[in-house]
Design an enzyme around this catalytic site. Structure first.
Site: not given
Ligand code: UD1
Length: 417
Positions: A116, A121-122, A125
């Site tokens: 996005c 945003r993979p 995990l």
């Molecule tokens: C949630 C929030 C968003 C907020 C973010 C971080 C919701 C609906 N959205 O997004 O508003 O900005 O938390 O506080 O609650 N990552 C990986 N692999 C994964 C998952 C995540 O590498 O499988 C990375 C992401 O690219 C990012 C980081 O982890 O760099 C944090 O992401 P994550 O905590 O998962 O955010 P969201 O749940 O998408």
């Protein structure tokens, strides 16, 4: 397209009430798919993203009614396990239904949400954790197909404390056999709210808010009532609105502990704050002092407040250094703030903000939700008028923001074009 026309220079004065949390409501509504009964969720914010999650549930066959801020959901008769590409495209948080569909039906199919405006945003995990629980996952042609004969409680270590992965895994584990331990889990208040919701429906989850969450699987969940926590990002945005317009604003329906990463920084910046049990008053007559910010998972400074605090710091005395560590592409608002007279230089993940005495009005574009909020704040503080295009992004996370601000002295007109 929606456009905000904002006349700047009006200090905000009065009281503004914060709505229920978007990021708590989304996983909680998704989790209602797990429940064998009707659940009633209060303080549900009337937002576009929440509307999409409601559509996801209806699409799967749940009965949903939503009056004012109360949503009733009966998912006993769901028949679908696939979320259409259209719904996934509308909101990436639709992926939060993956864990609850697996918990409930042992199968799910979603299209890959993709990147996005703020980063790639993979979901690696989420998927790794689900595989550890016994889910077989196939990723083909942009779709994720997940199936499990049975879900077996186990130990899952998250490489980083992802909010969405923690939520999806909690939802998949509540109806699993045995105990699941999530280590290095996200500690955000929204995770605690999800735990409270699940437990009041009969789940056995403990430890949310710490690094380790333990989930003892139960046979089924029953209906009940739950109230969503106040939105800490909306609260923080309003607190900055009071500071940037040099007003005197009382922000109510706040859990002060949830906004402490922000209020601690604002105190360092010399902003006047009075903090009570469930409200925060912000008052100031001068530009803030420069402060350095580094975004981190909770209880660090939230990435979702980075654009808004940057708007405030453009007016600081001195130079602030902002480091974004959560998302790799979250500086799209910088160009727009520059159009309004800000002096910001970006080097990799760092933004160097040299304070200027004032901002001026300009025509700018909201690239995403929080970037849009930051532009509204800058425009309310700026001299003369600004136009913010693509204001519909702001509706994803703020309930009629212009009405709330106009009621305390702002001058914002929404134009549909
Ligand atoms: C949630 C929030 C968003 C907020 C973010 C971080 C919701 C609906 N959205 O997004 O508003 O900005 O938390 O506080 O609650 N990552 C990986 N692999 C994964 C998952 C995540 O590498 O499988 C990375 C992401 O690219 C990012 C980081 O982890 O760099 C944090 O992401 P994550 O905590 O998962 O955010 P969201 O749940 O998408």
């Amino acid at each position: 397209m929606h456009r905000f026309m904002i006349s700047g220079g009006n200090p905000l004065k009065g009281t503004i009430r914060v709505s229920g949390s978007k990021n708590a409501a989304l996983p909680i509504i998704a989790a209602s798919l797990l429940i064998d009964g009707e659940c009633c969720i209060k303080e549900v914010p009337r937002l576009r993203d929440v509307e999409v999650m409601k559509d996801v549930l209806t699409y799967l066959g749940a009965t949903v009614s939503w009056e004012k801020n109360v949503m009733r959901i009966d998912a006993r008769n769901i028949h679908g396990y696939e979320i259409s590409e259209d719904l996934m495209r509308k909101m990436r948080a639709s992926n939060l239904a993956l864990g609850s569909l697996l918990g409930r039906l042992r199968q799910a199919r979603i299209s890959y949400p993709g990147g996005c405006n703020i980063g790639s945003r993979p979901m690696n995990l989420h998927l790794k954790g689900l595989r550890t629980l016994g889910v077989e996952i196939k990723e083909k042609f942009g779709y994720i197909t997940a199936e499990a004969k049975e879900l077996k409680g186990t130990d899952i270590h998250l490489d980083l404390p992802s909010v969405g992965a923690t939520e999806n895994l909690m939802m998949a584990a509540v109806l699993a056999q045995g105990t699941t331990t999530l280590r290095n889990a996200a500690k955000e208040p929204e995770i605690v709210d999800l735990q409270n919701f699940l437990n009041c429906m009969g789940a056995k989850v403990r430890g949310a808010g710490t690094d380790n969450i333990k989930i003892d699987g139960v046979k089924k969940l029953h209906g009940n009532e739950h109230s969503i926590i106040p939105d800490r990002i909306e609260a923080g945005t309003h607190i900055i609105a009071g500071a940037i317009t040099q007003g005197d604003l009382t922000v109510t329906n706040v859990i002060p502990e949830h906004v402490e990463p922000l209020t601690a920084k604002l105190k360092d910046a010399g902003v006047g704050l009075e903090i009570a049990d469930d409200w925060v008053r912000v008052f100031t007559h001068e530009n803030p002092k420069a402060v350095d910010i580094k975004t981190l998972p909770y209880p660090g400074f939230p990435t979702d407040m980075q654009p808004q605090i940057m708007a405030l710091l453009t007016l600081s005395e001195g130079t602030s250094v902002i480091t974004e560590t959560v998302f790799e592409n979250r500086y799209k608002h910088v160009m727009e703030l520059r159009r309004m007279g800000a002096d910001i230089r970006v080097e990799g993940q760092t933004a160097i903000v040299r304070g200027v005495p004032r901002l001026s009005g300009a025509c700018v574009e909201a690239s995403d939700l929080r970037a849009g909020a930051a532009l509204v704040l800058a425009a309310m503080a700026g001299e003369n008028g600004s136009v913010i295009d693509m204001a519909e992004h702001i509706d994803r996370g703020y309930e009629r923001m212009e009405n709330k601000y106009n009621a305390v002295g702002a001058r914002i007109i929404r134009v549909h074009s």
